[in-house]
Design a protein around this motif. Structure first.
Motif, PDB file in Angstrom:
ATOM      1  N   ASN A  38     -12.118   4.448  -2.345  1.00  0.00           N
ATOM      2  CA  ASN A  38     -11.946   3.690  -3.374  1.00  0.00           C
ATOM      3  C   ASN A  38     -11.308   4.732  -4.529  1.00  0.00           C
ATOM      4  O   ASN A  38     -10.343   4.354  -5.083  1.00  0.00           O
ATOM      5  CB  ASN A  38     -13.074   2.959  -4.060  1.00  0.00           C
ATOM      6  N   ARG A  39     -11.760   5.704  -4.531  1.00  0.00           N
ATOM      7  CA  ARG A  39     -11.252   6.872  -5.457  1.00  0.00           C
ATOM      8  C   ARG A  39      -9.819   7.082  -5.258  1.00  0.00           C
ATOM      9  O   ARG A  39      -8.985   7.266  -6.200  1.00  0.00           O
ATOM     10  CB  ARG A  39     -12.183   8.212  -5.463  1.00  0.00           C
ATOM     11  N   TRP A  46      -7.506   3.967  -6.228  1.00  0.00           N
ATOM     12  CA  TRP A  46      -7.365   4.007  -7.737  1.00  0.00           C
ATOM     13  C   TRP A  46      -6.678   4.985  -8.165  1.00  0.00           C
ATOM     14  O   TRP A  46      -5.574   4.680  -9.234  1.00  0.00           O
ATOM     15  CB  TRP A  46      -8.778   3.846  -8.397  1.00  0.00           C
ATOM     16  N   ALA A 105      -2.981   4.224 -10.261  1.00  0.00           N
ATOM     17  CA  ALA A 105      -2.902   4.862 -11.425  1.00  0.00           C
ATOM     18  C   ALA A 105      -1.398   5.894 -11.441  1.00  0.00           C
ATOM     19  O   ALA A 105      -0.583   5.926 -12.405  1.00  0.00           O
ATOM     20  CB  ALA A 105      -4.069   5.550 -12.101  1.00  0.00           C
ATOM     21  N   TYR A 143      -7.181  -7.882  -8.555  1.00  0.00           N
ATOM     22  CA  TYR A 143      -8.192  -7.173  -8.078  1.00  0.00           C
ATOM     23  C   TYR A 143      -9.656  -8.090  -8.473  1.00  0.00           C
ATOM     24  O   TYR A 143     -10.416  -8.277  -7.512  1.00  0.00           O
ATOM     25  CB  TYR A 143      -8.388  -5.731  -8.673  1.00  0.00           C
ATOM     26  N   ALA A 200      -6.712  -3.221  -1.233  1.00  0.00           N
ATOM     27  CA  ALA A 200      -6.271  -1.929  -1.730  1.00  0.00           C
ATOM     28  C   ALA A 200      -4.789  -1.999  -1.221  1.00  0.00           C
ATOM     29  O   ALA A 200      -4.066  -1.648  -1.688  1.00  0.00           O
ATOM     30  CB  ALA A 200      -7.156  -0.781  -1.561  1.00  0.00           C
TER      31      ALA A 200
END
Length: 448
Positions: free
Chosen positions: A17-18, A21, A25, A105, A118
């Protein structure tokens, strides 16, 4: 170590997930600061109309709906502080896109596996037609994101939220009303719920109200007798919905410069394990495809079915959503046969190039299609070497340094999320090569 066989497909790799994201970004920063933003065409007319309204020149009477452009007014006011209104407004669609990503999302998490969701979100901003739509102030991004999220909200039980999103999204692009009616009609027939009338009623009401306020007549659109130039094509120069639907559908599907086959190849990947992986969101996907089908049908008969002098089939920017979802499913749940894997790989490579080309080259080397009142513009629709997808190779396009950052991001992200497909294709290709070599070795030796 056990050898992998077709009956034992390699497992999909989870995406942390990190990392996801972080990539999303980073992508938004790249899209906001590195894309070649500008305001032109219909976007320029909308921008000037709103600026005139703010300057006290009365309600704009431009023929273009302004429902999706009005939210950009705060950016115009912000830009006036530093004389940079155009800079901010040219990036309005990136902000709309970012809001749409967040809403998608929220709506789809828990319904799709995390790595599949994702991958879908990352593909939206790197492949197909959305990256090009983020370079300007066109109306298509707003409608694509509001309708896309609206249909997702509707399918997930948030029908009130869906009604509002669908109402404003379709009112901003009235020609898509038939697509909305088709999608809601299918849902109503399936679920036996009268509430399906709410989105079409709201969108029609908003559209009629805008016409009444701006044109003094609910049925006056400003498009009356609107037509293009008379060219070599037999149906050119005629107003309204005068183009043969058969030719329009063919052109919007398979023409080299405007066809969905080339601009959103992911749409044609509805098969195999990838499609099975989308069963939990099959209703969302069906609603998206039906809405798109209605748009293709309506725009195919309009005299400007090709979207004017623009990059690709801009009216159908919405197609990027179902195309990216289908492609994401194939990347994370690759097919098992080498032929199917090769088809998916080809669709991925083409989708990546479409995203890069739209974000960087745009309408490169298309000036000849404007000459003599667009007399030969059809070359850019039907002739491969004049298509926006291939002119950078034919006429040797040049890039600014910022464009290389965009390209590096797109290639890096797609390579990362496509690892299961690339790995499976490599294993299958090696296995197939080995089998072919073994079969060749069993043949009789060559003789004089």
């Amino acid at each position: 170590m056990a050898q992998t066989t077709p009956s034992q497909p390699l497992p999909a790799t989870n995406l942390p997930n990190r990392v996801v994201w972080g990539l999303l970004a980073l992508g938004l920063l790249v899209l906001f600061f590195m894309l070649p933003h500008g305001i032109e065409g219909d976007g320029r007319l909308r921008y000037d109309a709103l600026q005139g309204w703010l300057a006290g020149n009365g309600i704009p009477d431009t023929k273009f709906p302004l429902v999706g452009s009005v939210p950009s007014i705060p950016l115009m006011l912000l830009g006036r502080l530093g004389d940079s209104a155009e800079w901010w407004v040219s990036r309005y669609n990136v902000i709309v896109y970012a809001a749409g990503l967040g809403l998608l999302y929220v709506l789809l998490r828990g319904r799709l596996p995390n790595e599949l969701l994702a991958t879908f979100l990352l593909l939206l901003g790197t492949t197909a037609m959305l990256p090009n739509s983020l370079t300007g102030f066109g109306a298509e991004t707003f409608s694509a994101m509001t309708v896309g999220t609206g249909l997702a909200a509707w399918s997930t039980g948030r029908w009130k939220t869906g009604t509002v999103l669908l109402g404003v999204g379709v009112a901003n692009l009235p020609a898509s009303f038939v697509g909305l009616a088709l999608a809601m009609g299918w849902w109503a027939w399936r679920m036996k719920r009268v509430r399906a009338l709410a989105p079409p009623a709201l969108s029609a009401g908003l559209w009629l109200l805008e016409n009444l306020v701006r044109h003094k007549s609910a049925l006056s659109t400003g498009y009356e007798n609107d037509h293009g130039f008379q060219t070599l094509l037999p149906y050119s120069g005629l107003p309204g919905f005068s183009y043969p639907t058969f030719f329009g559908v063919l052109s919007l599907l398979v023409s080299f410069g405007k066809g969905l086959l080339f601009f959103t190849p992911g749409l044609f990947l509805a098969f195999g394990r990838g499609l099975d992986a989308l069963r939990s969101v099959s209703e969302v996907l069906t609603l998206w495809v039906l809405y798109l089908a209605g748009m293709v049908f309506v725009y195919s008969a309009w005299w400007a079915w090709y979207g004017g002098f623009t990059w690709g089939p801009r009216f159908l920017t919405f197609a990027s959503l179902p195309a990216s979802l289908l492609l994401a499913a194939q990347l994370r749940r690759p097919p098992r046969s080498l032929l199917a894997l090769t088809v998916v790989l080809a669709a991925l490579l083409l989708s990546v190039w479409v995203g890069i080309d739209g974000a960087t080259f745009g309408r490169y080397a298309q000036a000849h299609c404007q000459a003599n009142h667009y007399y030969l513009e059809s070359f850019c629709w039907y002739v491969p070497e004049f298509s926006v997808l291939w002119t950078p190779f034919v006429f040797r396009g040049q890039l600014w340094w910022t464009y290389y950052i965009v390209i590096a991001y797109v290639i890096g992200v797609t390579a990362y999320i496509a690892y299961p497909l690339l790995r499976e294709w490599g294993v299958s290709a090696w296995r197939g090569l080995g089998l072919a070599w073994a079969a060749y070795g069993r043949r009789a030796p060559w003789e004089f």
